[in-house]
Enzyme design. Structure first.
Site, PDB file in Angstrom:
ATOM      1  N   GLU A 188      44.117  19.149  34.877  1.00  0.00           N
ATOM      2  CA  GLU A 188      42.982  19.746  35.581  1.00  0.00           C
ATOM      3  C   GLU A 188      43.034  19.588  37.107  1.00  0.00           C
ATOM      4  OE1 GLU A 188      39.329  18.395  33.788  1.00  0.00           O
ATOM      5  OE2 GLU A 188      39.590  19.741  32.089  1.00  0.00           O
ATOM      6  N   GLU A 291      42.225  21.687  26.124  1.00  0.00           N
ATOM      7  CA  GLU A 291      40.956  20.980  25.906  1.00  0.00           C
ATOM      8  C   GLU A 291      39.855  21.987  25.617  1.00  0.00           C
ATOM      9  OE1 GLU A 291      39.501  18.235  28.834  1.00  0.00           O
ATOM     10  OE2 GLU A 291      41.476  17.340  29.176  1.00  0.00           O
TER      11      GLU A 291
END
Length: 476
Positions: A188, A291
């Site tokens: 991320e 995710e």
């Protein structure tokens, strides 16, 4: 077992047969997160505080036992029994390198990581290695373990060079392991300039390929794995590479519009998902959802509303899974184990750890000091005046700071005021719960995280199994 490779839009084995990865993230383990195990703030803060409270030796003993018990053979066997075949393993760079002794490999970092990879292999489960925390913080959030909201990984070349070094060492260590599905070099990223992340990916791809030409590399999009719009043609220089989106839906979190499964809501689910993967689809590239997943209500906080809230969240989950099944998408739900908010299995409230921290956890919940899925209803009246003050004094065109729109204005205020400022005042209070504990008592606290001490989120696991079964049948 055969090494996986990327072939067009698919992952395939050495015989060219498509492999769809379905699994979960082992979050909160080698990269601890506050909502997963109940501490406030960041991992480096609580490790320092615990060493101060009970001494370095006892502190290291507790954390080592925590790592030992968190994932064991029983966990791997249960995971495999659900029909799942891959675990994403997030880890913190601090296990392998010390900030005050950079570029000196800590061999101790392999102790538990190797053990879990071997356990997964024993049960026929692939692993994906995910660098969740990088020097300086690769994103603006708490889980990159830097204690602030500026992603300084992008502002200091040496931080980036240290990660290139670390991935070189990791690739040397794991290059022959066929049970590793691949490497996820940076979780991320949030690069406000959108260009440095692409350059870093080119550099880390070259560093890994110099020692390991075979394992798949999974690159997250920028801005929390949501944005590939600035990647251009960079993929042409990256071989055997897949691309990771993180497909969380607001419908699965507190404060969202109630999900009723209307056609409009389903359209919004798919539109958000398709927007994230648009760059890959336009170029015929392989996509992995690294995710996703809702959070769940808990009876000690939501009371009689718990079951109804969770029924809605499971509906969100099922509708997302149906989209993924139709697209033959590989995915990794967040997450496998925690203390009761999101995990497929979760620590029983009757365990020594949960008993010791029950009052403290209730306080954390009331103060909304965790960012993930926070319910700020108890403290909203405290922070709303600050939000209103900013809205009144700052012209609207200056209120949208990166990583907006992923971070709203109210979300930014909450992260800085609650999740950083107030959380810091709770760190030593958490650590002081351990004072006076013997090693035997510390061991019992760590044992609370063993599989035998966990409850299973049966509805969630049933949905995952049914989807895995249906998807496997459609491949035949």
């Amino acid at each position: 077992m055969s090494l996986l490779t990327v072939s067009g839009t698919k992952l395939v084995d050495e015989e060219g047969k498509e492999v769809i990865l379905r699994g979960a993230g082992l979050g909160g383990w080698m990269n601890m997160e506050n909502f997963i195990s109940g501490y406030p703030g960041c991992e480096f803060q609580i490790r320092e505080a615990l060493a101060e409270a009970i001494g370095e030796e006892k502190s290291e003993f507790f954390f080592d036992k925590f790592l030992e018990y968190f994932f064991q053979d029983e966990d791997a066997a249960f995971f495999k029994s659900l029909g799942l075949n891959c675990i994403r393993v997030p880890f913190n760079y601090r296990h392998f390198e010390d900030d005050m002794n950079p570029r000196v490999l800590k061999e101790s970092g392999f102790k538990h990581l190797d053990r879990v990879i071997d356990l997964c292999a024993k049960h026929g489960i692939y692993t994906i290695l995910d660098l969740h925390t990088a020097p300086g913080g690769q994103n603006t959030d708490w889980h990159s373990d830097h204690g602030g909201h500026i992603a300084n990984f992008w502002n200091h070349k040496d931080h980036q060079d240290r990660v290139l070094w670390l991935w070189t060492e990791l690739a040397k260590h794991y290059k022959g392991n066929k049970w590793i599905a691949g490497y996820n070099p940076l979780n991320e990223p949030t690069d406000p300039k959108h260009t440095r992340v692409v350059k870093f990916y080119t550099d880390v791809h070259a560093a890994i390929r110099a020692v390991d030409p075979l394992h798949v590399i999974f690159f997250d999009g920028n801005t929390f794995a949501s944005d590939f719009s600035h990647f251009g043609d960079a993929h042409k220089g990256w071989d055997n590479t897949a691309y990771s989106i993180h497909d969380y839906s607001n419908f699965g979190f507190p404060g969202a519009q109630k999900y009723e499964g209307t056609e409009e809501q389903k359209r919004r689910l798919r539109r958000s998902y398709e927007k994230k993967r648009q760059w890959m689809d336009e170029r015929g590239l392989c996509v992995w959802n690294g995710e996703w997943g809702p959070v769940y209500a808990r009876k000690q906080y939501e009371g009689e509303l718990t079951d109804e809230i969770n029924k809605v969240r499971y509906n969100v989950l099922q509708d997302q899974l149906e989209i993924y099944r139709q697209d033959r998408l590989s995915w990794s739900i967040w997450l496998y184990k925690d203390i009761g908010f999101q995990g497929m299995v979760y620590i029983s409230p009757s365990t020594p750890y949960m008993t010791l921290f029950s009052t403290f956890l209730a306080k954390k919940h009331r103060l909304a000091v965790d960012a993930w899925g926070a319910d700020d209803s108890f403290v909203k009246h405290i922070y709303d005046p600050l939000l209103q003050h900013i809205q009144a004094e700052i012209p609207a065109q200056y209120q949208s700071l990166y990583p907006a729109p992923v971070w709203t204005l109210s979300g930014r205020v909450g992260r800085l005021a609650r999740n950083i400022l107030v959380a810091e005042f709770l760190v030593k209070e958490w650590a002081d719960h351990f004072k006076g504990k013997t090693e035997a008592e510390l061991d019992e606290l760590a044992k609370s995280f063993k599989f035998e001490s966990c409850l299973k989120r049966e509805a969630l696991n049933g949905i995952l199994t049914a989807n895995a079964t249906a998807s496997a049948q459609s491949q035949q």
